[in-house]
Design a protein around this motif. Structure first.
Motif, PDB file in Angstrom:
ATOM      1  N   VAL A   1       0.836  -1.207   0.000  1.00  0.00           N
ATOM      2  CA  VAL A   1       0.000   0.000   0.000  1.00  0.00           C
ATOM      3  C   VAL A   1       0.866   1.250   0.000  1.00  0.00           C
ATOM      4  CG1 VAL A   1      -1.668   1.322   1.348  1.00  0.00           C
ATOM      5  CG2 VAL A   1      -1.964  -1.149   1.081  1.00  0.00           C
ATOM      6  N   ALA A   2       1.917   1.252   0.827  1.00  0.00           N
ATOM      7  CA  ALA A   2       2.803   2.417   0.905  1.00  0.00           C
ATOM      8  C   ALA A   2       3.511   2.661  -0.424  1.00  0.00           C
ATOM      9  CB  ALA A   2       3.821   2.220   2.024  1.00  0.00           C
ATOM     10  N   SER A   3       4.004   1.606  -1.042  1.00  0.00           N
ATOM     11  CA  SER A   3       4.740   1.774  -2.296  1.00  0.00           C
ATOM     12  C   SER A   3       3.832   2.243  -3.429  1.00  0.00           C
ATOM     13  CB  SER A   3       5.448   0.471  -2.680  1.00  0.00           C
ATOM     14  OG  SER A   3       4.509  -0.576  -2.889  1.00  0.00           O
ATOM     15  N   TRP A   4       2.619   1.697  -3.510  1.00  0.00           N
ATOM     16  CA  TRP A   4       1.707   2.132  -4.568  1.00  0.00           C
ATOM     17  C   TRP A   4       1.228   3.557  -4.342  1.00  0.00           C
ATOM     18  CZ3 TRP A   4       1.348   0.388  -9.202  1.00  0.00           C
ATOM     19  CH2 TRP A   4       1.634  -0.944  -9.482  1.00  0.00           C
ATOM     20  N   ALA A   5       1.056   3.947  -3.077  1.00  0.00           N
ATOM     21  CA  ALA A   5       0.698   5.333  -2.783  1.00  0.00           C
ATOM     22  C   ALA A   5       1.804   6.281  -3.240  1.00  0.00           C
ATOM     23  CB  ALA A   5       0.434   5.502  -1.287  1.00  0.00           C
ATOM     24  N   ILE A   6       3.054   5.891  -3.014  1.00  0.00           N
ATOM     25  CA  ILE A   6       4.182   6.708  -3.445  1.00  0.00           C
ATOM     26  C   ILE A   6       4.266   6.753  -4.964  1.00  0.00           C
ATOM     27  CG2 ILE A   6       6.703   6.814  -3.482  1.00  0.00           C
ATOM     28  CD1 ILE A   6       6.644   5.738  -0.606  1.00  0.00           C
ATOM     29  N   VAL A   7       4.015   5.632  -5.611  1.00  0.00           N
ATOM     30  CA  VAL A   7       4.049   5.592  -7.078  1.00  0.00           C
ATOM     31  C   VAL A   7       3.034   6.572  -7.669  1.00  0.00           C
ATOM     32  CG1 VAL A   7       3.475   4.168  -9.083  1.00  0.00           C
ATOM     33  CG2 VAL A   7       4.962   3.260  -7.292  1.00  0.00           C
TER      34      VAL A   7
ATOM     35  N   ARG B   1      13.759  17.243  -3.043  1.00  0.00           N
ATOM     36  CA  ARG B   1      12.293  17.200  -3.055  1.00  0.00           C
ATOM     37  C   ARG B   1      11.779  16.191  -4.071  1.00  0.00           C
ATOM     38  NH1 ARG B   1       8.057  19.464  -5.900  1.00  0.00           N
ATOM     39  NH2 ARG B   1       9.482  20.519  -7.335  1.00  0.00           N
ATOM     40  N   LEU B   2      12.377  16.192  -5.246  1.00  0.00           N
ATOM     41  CA  LEU B   2      11.939  15.263  -6.288  1.00  0.00           C
ATOM     42  C   LEU B   2      12.253  13.817  -5.924  1.00  0.00           C
ATOM     43  CD1 LEU B   2      13.042  17.252  -9.464  1.00  0.00           C
ATOM     44  CD2 LEU B   2      10.706  16.907  -8.650  1.00  0.00           C
ATOM     45  N   ALA B   3      13.349  13.611  -5.201  1.00  0.00           N
ATOM     46  CA  ALA B   3      13.760  12.244  -4.852  1.00  0.00           C
ATOM     47  C   ALA B   3      13.170  11.777  -3.529  1.00  0.00           C
ATOM     48  CB  ALA B   3      15.282  12.159  -4.784  1.00  0.00           C
ATOM     49  N   SER B   4      12.395  12.630  -2.869  1.00  0.00           N
ATOM     50  CA  SER B   4      11.835  12.238  -1.580  1.00  0.00           C
ATOM     51  C   SER B   4      10.917  11.027  -1.725  1.00  0.00           C
ATOM     52  CB  SER B   4      11.046  13.401  -0.972  1.00  0.00           C
ATOM     53  OG  SER B   4       9.935  13.736  -1.779  1.00  0.00           O
ATOM     54  N   SER B   5      10.936  10.158  -0.739  1.00  0.00           N
ATOM     55  CA  SER B   5      10.109   8.948  -0.653  1.00  0.00           C
ATOM     56  C   SER B   5      10.579   7.816  -1.552  1.00  0.00           C
ATOM     57  CB  SER B   5       8.629   9.248  -0.964  1.00  0.00           C
ATOM     58  OG  SER B   5       8.115  10.234  -0.088  1.00  0.00           O
ATOM     59  N   LEU B   6      11.556   8.073  -2.418  1.00  0.00           N
ATOM     60  CA  LEU B   6      12.048   6.983  -3.258  1.00  0.00           C
ATOM     61  C   LEU B   6      12.770   5.926  -2.429  1.00  0.00           C
ATOM     62  CD1 LEU B   6      13.377   8.690  -6.522  1.00  0.00           C
ATOM     63  CD2 LEU B   6      11.146   7.667  -6.048  1.00  0.00           C
ATOM     64  N   GLY B   7      13.271   6.333  -1.266  1.00  0.00           N
ATOM     65  CA  GLY B   7      13.907   5.367  -0.386  1.00  0.00           C
ATOM     66  C   GLY B   7      12.952   4.280   0.077  1.00  0.00           C
ATOM     67  N   VAL B   8      11.664   4.642   0.200  1.00  0.00           N
ATOM     68  CA  VAL B   8      10.668   3.640   0.592  1.00  0.00           C
ATOM     69  C   VAL B   8      10.532   2.579  -0.497  1.00  0.00           C
ATOM     70  CG1 VAL B   8       8.240   3.264   1.184  1.00  0.00           C
ATOM     71  CG2 VAL B   8       9.430   5.298   2.016  1.00  0.00           C
ATOM     72  N   LEU B   9      10.544   3.015  -1.757  1.00  0.00           N
ATOM     73  CA  LEU B   9      10.473   2.049  -2.861  1.00  0.00           C
ATOM     74  C   LEU B   9      11.718   1.164  -2.891  1.00  0.00           C
ATOM     75  CD1 LEU B   9       9.040   4.199  -5.802  1.00  0.00           C
ATOM     76  CD2 LEU B   9       7.820   2.647  -4.270  1.00  0.00           C
ATOM     77  N   ALA B  10      12.876   1.772  -2.633  1.00  0.00           N
ATOM     78  CA  ALA B  10      14.102   0.985  -2.615  1.00  0.00           C
ATOM     79  C   ALA B  10      14.080  -0.037  -1.487  1.00  0.00           C
ATOM     80  CB  ALA B  10      15.314   1.911  -2.458  1.00  0.00           C
ATOM     81  N   THR B  11      13.607   0.391  -0.316  1.00  0.00           N
ATOM     82  CA  THR B  11      13.508  -0.529   0.822  1.00  0.00           C
ATOM     83  C   THR B  11      12.516  -1.646   0.545  1.00  0.00           C
ATOM     84  OG1 THR B  11      14.063   1.255   2.368  1.00  0.00           O
ATOM     85  CG2 THR B  11      12.994  -0.705   3.282  1.00  0.00           C
ATOM     86  N   THR B  12      11.394  -1.283  -0.064  1.00  0.00           N
ATOM     87  CA  THR B  12      10.382  -2.293  -0.406  1.00  0.00           C
ATOM     88  C   THR B  12      10.943  -3.313  -1.376  1.00  0.00           C
ATOM     89  OG1 THR B  12       8.583  -0.702  -0.061  1.00  0.00           O
ATOM     90  CG2 THR B  12       8.098  -2.640  -1.398  1.00  0.00           C
TER      91      THR B  12
ATOM     92  N   PRO C   1       7.188  -4.551  -8.613  1.00  0.00           N
ATOM     93  CA  PRO C   1       6.769  -3.208  -9.022  1.00  0.00           C
ATOM     94  C   PRO C   1       7.567  -2.105  -8.339  1.00  0.00           C
ATOM     95  CG  PRO C   1       4.874  -4.581  -8.477  1.00  0.00           C
ATOM     96  CD  PRO C   1       6.081  -5.311  -8.012  1.00  0.00           C
ATOM     97  N   ALA C   2       7.928  -2.318  -7.069  1.00  0.00           N
ATOM     98  CA  ALA C   2       8.692  -1.299  -6.348  1.00  0.00           C
ATOM     99  C   ALA C   2      10.042  -1.056  -7.015  1.00  0.00           C
ATOM    100  CB  ALA C   2       8.882  -1.712  -4.890  1.00  0.00           C
ATOM    101  N   VAL C   3      10.712  -2.119  -7.421  1.00  0.00           N
ATOM    102  CA  VAL C   3      12.013  -1.983  -8.081  1.00  0.00           C
ATOM    103  C   VAL C   3      11.859  -1.304  -9.439  1.00  0.00           C
ATOM    104  CG1 VAL C   3      13.930  -3.249  -9.115  1.00  0.00           C
ATOM    105  CG2 VAL C   3      13.036  -3.950  -6.894  1.00  0.00           C
ATOM    106  N   ILE C   4      10.856  -1.701 -10.195  1.00  0.00           N
ATOM    107  CA  ILE C   4      10.631  -1.113 -11.523  1.00  0.00           C
ATOM    108  C   ILE C   4      10.377   0.384 -11.416  1.00  0.00           C
ATOM    109  CG2 ILE C   4       9.057  -1.057 -13.494  1.00  0.00           C
ATOM    110  CD1 ILE C   4       8.704  -4.073 -13.149  1.00  0.00           C
ATOM    111  N   PHE C   5       9.471   0.775 -10.528  1.00  0.00           N
ATOM    112  CA  PHE C   5       9.126   2.189 -10.417  1.00  0.00           C
ATOM    113  C   PHE C   5      10.240   2.995  -9.758  1.00  0.00           C
ATOM    114  CE2 PHE C   5       4.714   0.574 -10.898  1.00  0.00           C
ATOM    115  CZ  PHE C   5       4.364   1.355 -11.989  1.00  0.00           C
TER     116      PHE C   5
END
Length: 230
Positions: free
Chosen positions: A28-34, A127-138, A192-196
């Motif tokens: 849910v967190a990763s798709w919300a960020i996407v 700012r543009l790269a914010s929250s991408l760490g969550v996708l990387a962690t996922t 999907p997290a890695v792809i996005f």
């Protein structure tokens, strides 16, 4: 025996349910960020296109500044506003007599402008790269969480074999099924997290290159103006 995914999870043990809940939270967190990032980059791209057109069509820096205020979502506009604000401060200091209006002093003040532009550039990149760490962690963590669920399910299967003294399908199927579902769920969340993450990282790099190019053009424009007036 009904081995549907829903039935498997309903009859899974506490650990299996906990693992699936953790994977669900990551998903849910990763798709919300996407979704958030898609909207952010789309708005930033459109705002940047409009601002750059307005900037190069402007007759004065003040006119460009008024246009930049209308495109706050554009990284280039934000960098320009920071640079223009620093220029106004430099101009105010020179008007008050705090800084001599020599060519050397005017060129020296360009260091302040460059630092202001660079700082705004870095902040926009963050700012543009914010929250991408969550996708990387996922993308890196969820396969191992699913693997842990796999190991746990296999352990449960062996425990059932030991308790019942039988290795029939009815005994081992629930644990094995739970294990396979955990593996599949971990991969379904991670892929999907890695792809996005890679996609958005490339978009950040594109914006960074565009802002760097604009910053160089902006600073060169100011330096040419100073040399022309000298």
């Amino acid at each position: 025996m009904d081995l549907s995914i829903v039935q498997i999870m309903m009859h899974a043990g506490m650990m299996g349910k906990l693992i699936m809940l953790i994977l669900l939270v990551f998903s849910v967190a990763s798709w919300a960020i996407v979704i958030m990032k898609f909207l952010m980059f789309r708005r930033a791209r459109l705002a940047s296109m409009d601002f750059l057109d307005a900037f190069w069509d402007s007759k004065t820096l003040h006119e460009a500044y008024e246009a930049a205020r209308e495109y706050a979502l554009s990284p280039e506009a934000t960098v320009f506003v920071a640079g223009y604000t620093e220029l106004k401060k430099i101009s105010a200091a020179r008007s008050s007599g705090q800084t001599p209006a020599t060519l050397e002093s005017q060129l020296a003040t360009m260091d302040n402008l460059k630092r202001a532009v660079r700082k705004a550039h870095v902040l926009e990149a963050d700012r543009l790269a914010s929250s991408l760490g969550v996708l990387a962690t996922t993308g890196s963590a969820t396969p191992f969480i699913g693997l842990f669920g796999t190991v746990w399910g296999i352990m449960a299967s062996f425990q059932s074999i030991g308790e019942r003294g039988s290795a029939s399908l009815a005994v081992v199927a629930p644990g094995i099924s739970e294990a396979l579902v955990a593996t599949a769920a971990g991969l379904a969340v991670a892929i999907p997290a890695v792809i996005f993450y890679n996609y958005f990282a490339n978009r950040v790099a594109e914006f960074d290159s565009s802002v760097e190019s604009f910053s160089t053009d902006f600073i060169n424009l100011i330096e040419r103006d100073i040399l022309t007036r000298a």
